[in-house]
Design an enzyme around this catalytic site. Structure first.
Site, short mmCIF file in Angstrom:
data_model
loop_
_atom_site.label_atom_id
_atom_site.label_comp_id
_atom_site.label_asym_id
_atom_site.label_seq_id
_atom_site.Cartn_x
_atom_site.Cartn_y
_atom_site.Cartn_z
N THR A 2 -17.58 -0.54 -5.43
CA THR A 2 -16.77 -1.75 -5.22
C THR A 2 -16.05 -2.05 -6.53
OG1 THR A 2 -18.37 -3.41 -5.97
CG2 THR A 2 -18.64 -2.57 -3.72
N CYS A 3 -15.24 -3.12 -6.53
CA CYS A 3 -14.52 -3.45 -7.76
C CYS A 3 -15.46 -3.92 -8.86
CB CYS A 3 -13.47 -4.52 -7.47
SG CYS A 3 -14.12 -6.03 -6.74
N ALA A 8 -8.29 -13.04 -9.65
CA ALA A 8 -7.92 -13.16 -8.24
C ALA A 8 -9.07 -12.75 -7.34
CB ALA A 8 -6.68 -12.31 -7.94
#
Length: 458
Positions: free
Chosen positions: A49-50, A192
């Site tokens: 994942t990020c 974000a």
């Protein structure tokens, strides 16, 4: 053979390094296959994942397993093994299982309690299954972890933990600013992701004018679009302009987990207007904002570590063990105990099967010997002898087979003598004394008794 996890996350590594290790489906699948081709690894699943890259494998050698995983990650990412090792964490056996359960429950996420990770773990499991790199051990672990995650989200209010942190951050900021809302104030949001999006939503509800900046401008524009849809005015600026924006904002909130600081003391010294109050809020781990910024006149700083400490100090539910986080940890503990018990029973099955197979072979040998020694015995008689010997073997092995699984399910260790007695249900005279550990006095009771004895002797 035990489960091994080697990985890194937002808590242990900079975002830039995580980005280098990030894998799409194709790379993920290729890497899983490469892992199981290594001599020490037999199963593999990768969560990418990020904020996280974790390799779950089954290994027959801890040190060789770690080396093979690190070598493969270096090959895929182009990052030197030595550098990777400085950021990687390793968990083994039950600790690896507990880690995946914590991850799947959202307890190890940047935004505690987020549910997206459940889907990401499920996807990782599906990818690995389709590649044939999942075996019985990772299958059992993945199913247990997914069940744990579902329980945590359905039986606790952990989903609200992330928003609670953001809400608490705003409460603290408003209190220090002496305000009830942010009407007419300009708020800079750096990031974000989930935490930054929550912060933007909260600031918007408080009446702020938002300015969004993120390394990927398209993601910043999505956050701004969501704000517009909620009736909140939001601008987007390039991430490189964030320091200059400090001239015009009243509050700056950073939640990027970036490598290095997003706001430094030099930025504040250069761009902050001395007669303007500036509230800085750092919602990242590792930190986004240099602590030294708070030394500037008119600048105040709140970071996530202080928020956590303040939140826990004020949380009577946490102290009482009834907070969502405490409840979630109990569920993880329950599921881990169940999983570990099942694995220990599964581990003893091959030995039990081998024991039964050996007994069956002995019966066959004895029947063959009897048939050779007594050729006068007819087929019916030999059949009776065969069945009788099998019954004896089955009855002799039944109790130790059942007890072996019971002993395996119990995480405690036993002596060889106790194991023999337990397995075969033996009662040996004078072999030992049965002791109930719960009835033994604790250290305080023993000290009190000793003091009483000394007083009497005196």
């Amino acid at each position: 053979m035990s489960v091994l996890v080697v990985g890194m996350s937002h808590q242990s590594a900079p975002v830039a390094l995580l980005e280098k290790l990030s894998m799409d489906e194709t790379v993920q699948n290729d890497t899983c296959r490469a892992m199981v081709s290594a001599g020490s690894l037999s199963e593999a699943m990768i969560i990418s994942t990020c904020n996280r890259l974790e390799v779950y494998t089954v290994t027959n050698s801890f040190h060789s397993g770690v080396q093979d995983v690190v070598h493969n990650l270096a090959e895929v990412s182009g990052v030197e093994e030595e550098k990777l090792r400085s950021y990687l964490y390793v968990r083994y056996a039950d600790a690896a299982a507990e880690h995946l359960m914590m991850v799947t429950s959202g307890l190890d996420s940047m935004v505690v309690g987020e549910q997206q990770i459940i889907g990401q773990v499920r996807t990782a499991y599906q990818f690995a299954s389709e590649q044939g790199t999942v075996g019985p051990r990772i299958h059992a672990l993945a199913q247990s972890a997914l069940r744990t995650g579902k329980r945590v989200h359905s039986e606790t209010e952990i989903d609200e933990a992330g928003s609670s942190m953001v809400s608490f951050a705003f409460d603290q900021a408003l209190s220090r600013m002496g305000r009830e809302d942010l009407a007419g104030k300009r708020v800079l949001i750096l990031g974000a992701g989930a935490m930054a999006s929550l912060a933007a939503t909260h600031a918007g509800r408080l009446g702020a004018h938002l300015i969004i900046a993120n390394r990927t401008i398209a993601r910043a524009e999505r956050v701004a679009q969501h704000a517009h849809e909620a009736g909140v005015y939001a601008d987007v600026i390039d991430f490189s302009e964030r320091a200059q924006a400090l001239r015009d904002v009243d509050v700056a909130i950073s939640a990027t987990g970036a490598q290095g600081f997003t706001i430094t003391a030099a930025d504040v010294e250069r761009y902050h207007v001395a007669d303007r109050e500036l509230m800085l809020v750092d919602l990242s781990l590792p930190r986004d904002i240099d602590d030294a910024v708070a030394e500037a006149e008119g600048v105040d700083l709140i970071n996530i570590e202080r928020l956590n400490n303040s939140l826990q100090a004020a949380d009577t539910d946490l102290a009482a063990g009834t907070s969502p986080h405490a409840q979630a940890r109990r569920i993880v503990s329950e599921e881990l105990e169940s999983y570990a018990s099942e694995q220990r029973v599964r581990d003893v099955v091959p030995a039990v099967s081998a024991l039964r197979k050996r007994a069956a072979n002995l019966v066959q040998c004895e029947v063959a010997r009897m048939e050779q020694k007594h050729p006068e015995l007819d087929e019916r008689q030999m059949g009776d002898i065969n069945r009788a010997l099998k019954r004896v073997a089955d009855k002799l092995l039944h109790e130790p087979t059942v007890r072996a699984k019971q002993l395996a399910a119990n995480s405690g260790t036993v002596s060889h003598e106790t194991a023999l007695q337990e397995l075969f249900g033996l009662q040996l005279e004078g072999s030992g004394v049965a002791v109930d550990m719960a009835e033994l006095p604790d250290a305080a009771q023993m000290e009190a008794a000793e003091n009483t004895k000394e007083e009497k002797d005196a």
